[in-house]
Design a protein around this motif. Sequence first.
Motif, mmCIF file in Angstrom:
data_model
loop_
_atom_site.group_PDB
_atom_site.id
_atom_site.type_symbol
_atom_site.label_atom_id
_atom_site.label_comp_id
_atom_site.label_asym_id
_atom_site.label_seq_id
_atom_site.Cartn_x
_atom_site.Cartn_y
_atom_site.Cartn_z
ATOM 1 N N VAL A 201 -3.115 -3.928 -8.133
ATOM 2 C CA VAL A 201 -1.506 -4.344 -7.582
ATOM 3 C C VAL A 201 -0.450 -3.156 -8.619
ATOM 4 O O VAL A 201 0.333 -2.564 -8.008
ATOM 5 C CB VAL A 201 -0.991 -5.661 -8.105
ATOM 6 C CG1 VAL A 201 0.435 -6.004 -7.999
ATOM 7 C CG2 VAL A 201 -1.825 -6.776 -7.850
ATOM 8 N N GLU A 202 -1.017 -3.059 -9.466
ATOM 9 C CA GLU A 202 0.133 -1.944 -9.758
ATOM 10 C C GLU A 202 0.053 -0.744 -9.097
ATOM 11 O O GLU A 202 1.285 -0.025 -9.530
ATOM 12 C CB GLU A 202 0.225 -2.158 -11.693
ATOM 13 C CG GLU A 202 0.753 -2.614 -12.245
ATOM 14 C CD GLU A 202 -0.274 -2.881 -14.063
ATOM 15 O OE1 GLU A 202 -1.115 -2.171 -13.870
ATOM 16 O OE2 GLU A 202 0.103 -3.826 -14.431
ATOM 17 N N LYS A 203 -1.256 -0.543 -9.389
ATOM 18 C CA LYS A 203 -1.601 1.369 -8.582
ATOM 19 C C LYS A 203 -0.491 1.501 -7.212
ATOM 20 O O LYS A 203 0.027 2.121 -7.308
ATOM 21 C CB LYS A 203 -2.796 1.199 -8.563
ATOM 22 C CG LYS A 203 -3.251 3.310 -7.631
ATOM 23 C CD LYS A 203 -4.495 3.189 -8.362
ATOM 24 C CE LYS A 203 -4.481 4.813 -7.659
ATOM 25 N NZ LYS A 203 -5.590 5.128 -8.061
ATOM 26 N N ALA A 204 -1.162 -0.360 -6.485
ATOM 27 C CA ALA A 204 -0.084 -0.042 -5.264
ATOM 28 C C ALA A 204 1.294 -0.284 -4.695
ATOM 29 O O ALA A 204 1.556 0.344 -3.868
ATOM 30 C CB ALA A 204 -0.613 -1.475 -4.022
ATOM 31 N N ALA A 205 1.615 -0.981 -6.089
ATOM 32 C CA ALA A 205 3.811 -1.355 -5.870
ATOM 33 C C ALA A 205 4.578 0.234 -6.227
ATOM 34 O O ALA A 205 4.498 0.606 -5.496
ATOM 35 C CB ALA A 205 3.497 -2.147 -6.951
ATOM 36 N N LYS A 206 3.164 1.032 -7.219
ATOM 37 C CA LYS A 206 3.978 2.443 -7.516
ATOM 38 C C LYS A 206 3.743 2.872 -6.259
ATOM 39 O O LYS A 206 5.253 3.690 -6.059
ATOM 40 C CB LYS A 206 3.260 3.128 -8.682
ATOM 41 C CG LYS A 206 3.873 4.001 -9.064
ATOM 42 C CD LYS A 206 3.890 4.988 -10.245
ATOM 43 C CE LYS A 206 3.560 6.273 -11.264
ATOM 44 N NZ LYS A 206 3.098 6.271 -12.188
ATOM 45 N N ALA A 207 3.024 3.388 -5.735
ATOM 46 C CA ALA A 207 1.956 3.882 -4.984
ATOM 47 C C ALA A 207 2.978 3.865 -3.527
ATOM 48 O O ALA A 207 3.891 5.056 -3.131
ATOM 49 C CB ALA A 207 1.136 4.043 -4.432
ATOM 50 N N LEU A 208 3.251 2.973 -3.304
ATOM 51 C CA LEU A 208 4.667 2.280 -1.833
ATOM 52 C C LEU A 208 5.844 1.852 -1.954
ATOM 53 O O LEU A 208 6.279 1.612 -1.468
ATOM 54 C CB LEU A 208 3.615 0.859 -1.119
ATOM 55 C CG LEU A 208 1.895 0.688 -0.994
ATOM 56 C CD1 LEU A 208 1.405 -0.178 -0.872
ATOM 57 C CD2 LEU A 208 2.568 2.216 0.700
#
Length: 265
Positions: A201-208
């Motif tokens: 979740v953290e990785k996706a939120a940052k990337a998007l």
Amino acid sequence: MSTQNSLALRLKSLHEPGNPLILTNVWDAISAKTVAQLPNTKALATASFAVAAAAGLEDEELTLDINLRAVEAVSKVAKASNLPLTVDFQDGFSDQLEAGVRKAIRLGAAGINLEDFGRELGEKGDLYPISEAQDRIRKVLKVAADEGIPDFVINARTDALLAGKTIDDAIERGKAFLEAGATNVFIWGGRERGGMKREEVEKAAKALGGKLNVSLVRLVPGGLTVKELREVGVARISVGPQLMLRSAPAVGVEAAKILAGEAAF
């Protein structure tokens, strides 16, 4: 500006990373009215799994016509409550995508969930190629613009994780969907794999850039809380069919009391 496009604009503005839109998904007029009356409800959203279950079907058996009947019922409540309505539209029901979206819009939808898993692709279904999934997003937006709703909201869902791909693959697809005009991206972790891990979740939120929808897990312990998801910086939180799944046992308890001759109310 049309009233419906004003609702779409409001729906779009509610997607704020760190201050997410929270949707307690409904499936019929009764559940919609119950949720619409709550002071913290900002929008109504359907859940296809729950809509299908209410019709005695599995999610994959849901037809466009049955889905639209639920949209019609929920839309009446949304209009009476002056709330934007976003509709779970699965993968767009294959080649019925454009015609189906037009009907949903005319019933009152200000946005949809659109999946990248084509149920009719191959023997057991498969992910649409990225370019085709992008094209389907653009087709929806063109239909919406033709119907006078240029700010129509697409929450583009990817089932990449369920298809055995990595979070990086899901992020790649999400970025492509945003590029095609989607407002937000829903990365579905799925019950089979226990949902998304916090680090995913953290990785996706940052990337998007925070343009991420996650499903709040209420049926099993261990999921991230609303507070934690706010801190991660997501823009949208939904619950899918979980309200329906939690309410059914409560109905059974009351029914059992009545059948046993006990006072239930």
